[in-house]
Motif scaffolding. Structure first.
Motif, PDB file in Angstrom:
ATOM      1  N   TYR A   1      -8.420   4.132  -1.110  1.00 28.79           N
ATOM      2  CA  TYR A   1      -7.274   3.216  -1.071  1.00 28.79           C
ATOM      3  C   TYR A   1      -6.860   2.834  -2.490  1.00 28.79           C
ATOM      4  N   ASP A   2      -7.830   2.552  -3.320  1.00 23.58           N
ATOM      5  CA  ASP A   2      -7.535   2.093  -4.673  1.00 23.58           C
ATOM      6  C   ASP A   2      -7.109   3.222  -5.594  1.00 23.58           C
TER       7      ASP A   2
ATOM      8  N   ALA B   1      -1.590   7.943  -0.523  1.00 27.63           N
ATOM      9  CA  ALA B   1      -1.164   6.581  -0.830  1.00 27.63           C
ATOM     10  C   ALA B   1      -0.328   6.006   0.302  1.00 27.63           C
ATOM     11  N   LYS B   2       0.557   6.855   0.862  1.00 26.02           N
ATOM     12  CA  LYS B   2       1.432   6.376   1.942  1.00 26.02           C
ATOM     13  C   LYS B   2       0.659   6.194   3.241  1.00 26.02           C
TER      14      LYS B   2
ATOM     15  N   GLY C   1      -3.198   1.958   4.326  1.00 22.30           N
ATOM     16  CA  GLY C   1      -2.705   0.625   4.027  1.00 22.30           C
ATOM     17  C   GLY C   1      -1.670   0.139   5.010  1.00 22.30           C
TER      18      GLY C   1
ATOM     19  N   ILE D   1       2.442   1.320   1.574  1.00 20.61           N
ATOM     20  CA  ILE D   1       2.787   1.211   0.154  1.00 20.61           C
ATOM     21  C   ILE D   1       4.308   1.351  -0.012  1.00 20.61           C
ATOM     22  N   ASN D   2       4.851   0.656  -1.006  1.00 14.51           N
ATOM     23  CA  ASN D   2       6.282   0.774  -1.316  1.00 14.51           C
ATOM     24  C   ASN D   2       6.479   1.936  -2.269  1.00 14.51           C
TER      25      ASN D   2
ATOM     26  N   ARG E   1       1.539  -1.074  -4.123  1.00 11.43           N
ATOM     27  CA  ARG E   1       0.962  -1.704  -2.937  1.00 11.43           C
ATOM     28  C   ARG E   1       1.627  -3.062  -2.712  1.00 11.43           C
TER      29      ARG E   1
ATOM     30  N   GLU F   1       0.420  -5.823  -2.162  1.00  9.27           N
ATOM     31  CA  GLU F   1      -0.277  -6.897  -2.867  1.00  9.27           C
ATOM     32  C   GLU F   1      -0.199  -6.742  -4.386  1.00  9.27           C
ATOM     33  N   GLY F   2       0.559  -5.719  -4.835  1.00  7.41           N
ATOM     34  CA  GLY F   2       0.648  -5.461  -6.269  1.00  7.41           C
ATOM     35  C   GLY F   2       1.771  -6.225  -6.957  1.00  7.41           C
TER      36      GLY F   2
ATOM     37  N   SER G   1       6.442  -7.166  -0.057  1.00  3.35           N
ATOM     38  CA  SER G   1       5.357  -7.612  -0.912  1.00  3.35           C
ATOM     39  C   SER G   1       4.611  -8.724  -0.194  1.00  3.35           C
TER      40      SER G   1
ATOM     41  N   LYS H   1      -2.430  -1.725  -9.028  1.00  2.00           N
ATOM     42  CA  LYS H   1      -1.854  -1.481  -7.699  1.00  2.00           C
ATOM     43  C   LYS H   1      -0.593  -0.625  -7.812  1.00  2.00           C
TER      44      LYS H   1
END
Lengths: 367, 314
Positions: A233-234, A242-243, A246, A250-251, A285, A287-288, A327, A350
Motif C-alpha cells: 500500500y505504501d 496503487a489504484k 485503498g 487513490i486520486n 492517497r 490521506e495525503g 481527501s 503519500k
C-alpha cells in the motif's frame, strides 16, 4: 509446508478456432509461499488468481512451469494425492448429507494404510468441527445453516484430513457485510491455530489486506507486486497496484515534471529530485492531503462529507482523471464550505509518480 | 380484488378453457362414475330408453372375470419388470452420455429416436426381429426357417432358435419380448430427464469429491444418485403410471389378438380389458374397470410418494 510456484503459466485455448486468440490466464508466475503463512491472491476478475489457486490444487494443469510442496515436485501429482484442502466459493457442501457426514466424507475415502477406524473418524470430525465452532450443528443439513455456518462446515471438511496446504476460493464473497468481517477474523484465527500454509483468493482488497501475511496483486495473468499488505500500500510498484489498493481509492491526476518540480496544471505542488522532465501520472492517497491556506494545490470545492472521526472533502480539479478528488482529513479541521476553493499541501510519502506510457512507478527523492 | 362489475370479464377470459375442460375432462370423469354405478349399463340400451338400477354389480362382475385377473397379472408383471430395468439402464446411459464430450449430441439424438417414433411401427419392427419363421401365423408343421434377426444372431453363436412370439410360443418368451420392447421404448424419456438432471448438478460437487480422492463408484452412489434422486423419483412414478396404462405396445407386437395366434388375449392388459368391454357395448363394465385401474394407480403413486419422501434428498 512451503509452496513454490516456478514460472507457472496457464494458457486456455480459444474456443472458436477462427475468431479467437488463446487466453493467457496466468503468465510466468514465480513465487515462494513461506511455510505457515496466509497469502492473499488479489486482483480484479479475470486476473488469473482463481486459475492459480486451482493449479495449486491440481484441479487444473499448468501449461508450463512447476509447483513444489516443500521439496516435492507435485506438478504431475493428481489432486487427491497432493494433500490439499480446498474451500469452494459456494462451499460445495453435499446438500443431502448432514454436517457430520459432510465432514466425515473425506475421511471415509481414505484407503489402505491411511484407513481410520470409525471412532478415530468421529474424533477427527469432532475436532475439526470444534475448531470452527460448529460442533453443535453436526446433525443439521446444509440447507438449515446460515451462510457463515456453511462456510465453517466447508472449512472443517477441508481441514479434517489435515491438509498440507489449505486453499480458499473467494471465501467471503457469499456472506453479508457483517458476517464477512467476523468470518475473515475467524479464518485468520483458524489459520494461526493450525499453522497450515493457506492461500486465498479475493477481489476485495480490504479483505486481503486485513488478514494476509503477504498479498499478491495480479492483473491479466501477470503478477504486479508481492509484499506485506502495508508495504504494498505504501510503496506500490505501478499505477494499477496503487489504484487497486485503498478505500477510498487513490486520486490520480495528470501532471508534468519540469526542472525538478511536479506541476499539476500551472501549480508546482512538490519539488522532487532525480526525475527527468516528462509528463506523468500523479497518485495521491486521500490521506495525503493537508489543508493549508497557502498550499500549492488548489481545487474547486464540491462538498464536505462528515464521517465523525474524519471528514472527506470532495473537490474537483481539471487535471484529475477521477471525476472528483477525495481527501480525508481530521475532523478537527474546519473547512470553509462557502469559499468555493480549497488549498492543499501534499504529504510527500503519500504522493507517487508514474510513467505516462508504462504506468510504472517513478521513484524520487524529496528535496 | 377485481371490481365485481368487472368480474364478468374475468369469467369471459376463463370461459374457453373452462368450457373445454367441462366437456372433455369433468363430464367424462363424472360420466364414468355414473356408468360404473348403474347395473349392467350399456350405451345401446340406454339409447333405447332403458332404465338401470344403482349398484356395484359392474365392479363385482369385472373382478369375477377370469380374463380380468389375467390382465391384472400381466399389467403388474410388466410394471414390476420394466420400471426398475428401464430406470437403471437410463441412469447408466445418462451418466455415460454426460461424461463424454465427443459425439454427445449425436448419441443423444439416437437415444431419443424411439420417443418420436410411432410405437405401433416400432412394435411391428420388434415383431419382425423376434419372428421365428417367415410367416407370423406359422404353425408347428411349417418348416422352421427363422427370418428374425434375434434368432439369426442366436443361431450364429450356435444357440437353439427360440419361439418368441409365434404359434406355440411360451408365456415367458412372450413376456421377455414385451419387457425388452417396453424398456427400450421407455428409455429415451428417462434418459432425457436424467441427463437434464445430471447437467444441472453443480460441477463443484465433483471437484470437491476429487479433492477428497473419492473413488468413482462412491462418487456415483454417494453424490450422483442422491443429487439425482428428485429426477429418479419422477421417472419412477411416471414409469409406473405409464406401465399400468400399457396397451399399444402389446398391440404393436401381437396385433389386436393380444397374444400369440394359439392363445389370443394371453397378454391382455387392464387397458386392453377396458377396450374389450367397450367393444361389446358394456360401458358399465368398462367404466368399473377404468375406476379400478384408477384406484390401483392412485395407491401405487401414493406409495411411491411415501417412499420417495424418505429417499429423495432435499
Amino acid at each position: 509446508m512451503k509452496v513454490v510456484l516456478q514460472n507457472l503459466t496457464k494458457i486456455f485455448p480459444s474456443r472458436d478456432k477462427k475468431a479467437g486468440k488463446e487466453v493467457v490466464a496466468v503468465n510466468d508466475f514465480t513465487f515462494e509461499i513461506p511455510d505457515g503463512k496466509l497469502i492473499g491472491l488479489l486482483g480484479p476478475s479475470g486476473c488469473g488468481k482463481s486459475t492459480t489457486l486451482y493449479m495449486i490444487s491440481g484441479l487444473q494443469k499448468p501449461t508450463s512451469g512447476k509447483i513444489f510442496f516443500g521439496e516435492d515436485d507435485v506438478t504431475e501429482v493428481s489432486t487427491e494425492n497432493r494433500g490439499i484442502g480446498l474451500v469452494f466459493q459456494n462451499y460445495a457442501l453435499y446438500p443431502h448429507m448432514t454436517v457430520k457426514q459432510n465432514i466425515l466424507f473425506p475421511l471415509q475415502n481414505l484407503k489402505g494404510a491411511d484407513k481410520l477406524s470409525k471412532e478415530e473418524m468421529d474424533k477427527r470430525a469432532l475436532e475439526a468441527a470444534r475448531l470452527v465452532q460448529i460442533d453443535e450443528l453436526m446433525e443439521r443439513k446444509p440447507s438449515e445453516l446460515s451462510g457463515g455456518q456453511q462456510q465453517r462446515v466447508a472449512i472443517a471438511r477441508a481441514l479434517v484430513k489435515m491438509p498440507r496446504v489449505l486453499l480458499l476460493d473467494e471465501p467471503l464473497s457469499n456472506l453479508d457485510a457483517r458476517l464477512r468481517l467476523q468470518t475473515r477474523e475467524e479464518i485468520r484465527r483458524i489459520q494461526k491455530e493450525t499453522g497450515i500454509t493457506t492461500v486465498f483468493v479475493t477481489h476485495d482488497q480490504e479483505e486481503a489486506m486485513s488478514i494476509s501475511d503477504l498479498i499478491v496483486v495480479m492483473k491479466l495473468g501477470v503478477v504486479q507486486q508481492i509484499g506485506q499488505p502495508q508495504q504494498v500500500y505504501d510503496d506500490p510498484a505501478n499505477l494499477f497496484v496503487a489504484k487497486f489498493l485503498g478505500t477510498p481509492p487513490i486520486n490520480v491526476l495528470e501532471g508534468t515534471v519540469r526542472g525538478g518540480k511536479v506541476y499539476i496544471g500551472q501549480e508546482a505542488v512538490l519539488e522532487v529530485a532525480g526525475v527527468a522532465d516528462q509528463p506523468v501520472y500523479i497518485g495521491i492517497r486521500p490521506e495525503g492531503f493537508v489543508l493549508d491556506e497557502n498550499g500549492p494545490l488548489s481545487c474547486k470545492l464540491s462538498n464536505v462529507e462528515v464521517m465523525g472521526r474524519d471528514v472527506s472533502i470532495v473537490s474537483t480539479n481539471p487535471a484529475s482523471l477521477n471525476p472528483v478528488i477525495r481527501s480525508i482529513i481530521n475532523a478537527d479541521n474546519r473547512v470553509d464550505v462557502t469559499s468555493g476553493t480549497v488549498r492543499y499541501s501534499i504529504k510527500p510519502h503519500k504522493f507517487f509518480l508514474f510513467h505516462k506510457d508504462t504506468e510504472e512507478r517513478i521513484r524520487f527523492e524529496v528535496k | 380484488m377485481v371490481d365485481s362489475k368487472q368480474q364478468w370479464k374475468a369469467w369471459l377470459y376463463l370461459a374457453p378453457a373452462i368450457v373445454l375442460l367441462l366437456i372433455f375432462t369433468v363430464w367424462p370423469i363424472f360420466n364414468t362414475v355414473r356408468m360404473a354405478l348403474l347395473e349392467n349399463y350399456s350405451g345401446l340400451k340406454a339409447a333405447a330408453g332403458m332404465q338401470f338400477e344403482l349398484g356395484f354389480g359392474n365392479f363385482v362382475k369385472v373382478v369375477q372375470y377370469k380374463r380380468f385377473v389375467q390382465c391384472l397379472k400381466n399389467t403388474c408383471l410388466l410394471c414390476v419388470l420394466t420400471v426398475p430395468i428401464s430406470t437403471l439402464l437410463a441412469l447408466l446411459v445418462a451418466v455415460a452420455l454426460n461424461s463424454i464430450k465427443f459425439l454427445q449430441k449425436g448419441l443423444q439424438t439416437i437415444f431419443f429416436l424411439p420417443y418420436v417414433t410411432n410405437s405401433i411401427a416400432i412394435g411391428m419392427v420388434f415383431a419382425a426381429m423376434f419372428n421365428i419363421v417367415g410367416s407370423f401365423y406359422g404353425t408347428e408343421n411349417e418348416l422352421i426357417v427363422t427370418a428374425g434377426i434375434i434368432n439369426n444372431i442366436i443361431g450364429f453363436f450356435g444357440g437353439k432358435h427360440i419361439n418368441w412370439i409365434n404359434y406355440g410360443s411360451s408365456y415367458e418368451a412372450n413376456m421377455f419380448v414385451m419387457v425388452v420392447y417396453i424398456v427400450w421404448n421407455a428409455l429415451p424419456f428417462k434418459i432425457l430427464v436424467l441427463l437434464g438432471g445430471l447437467q444441472s448438478i453443480n460441477k463443484q460437487y465433483y471437484d470437491a469429491a476429487k479433492v477428497d480422492g473419492t473413488p468413482r463408484r462412491r462418487v456415483f452412489t454417494h453424490i450422483t444418485v442422491p443429487l439425482l434422486s428428485p429426477m429418479l423419483a419422477y421417472v419412477i412414478i411416471t414409469g409406473f403410471i405409464g406401465g399400468f396404462k400399457e396397451y399399444t405396445s402389446i398391440v404393436g407386437i401381437f396385433g389386436e389378438n393380444m397374444g400369440p395366434p394359439d392363445d389370443a388375449g394371453r397378454l391382455n392388459t387392464m387397458v386392453g380389458f377396458i377396450y374389450d368391454a367397450l367393444e361389446t357395448n358394456s360401458q358399465g363394465r368398462a367404466s368399473a374397470a377404468a375406476l379400478i385401474l384408477f384406484g390401483i394407480i392412485l395407491v401405487v403413486t401414493l406409495i411411491n410418494n411415501q417412499v420417495s419422501k424418505k429417499r429423495v434428498h432435499y
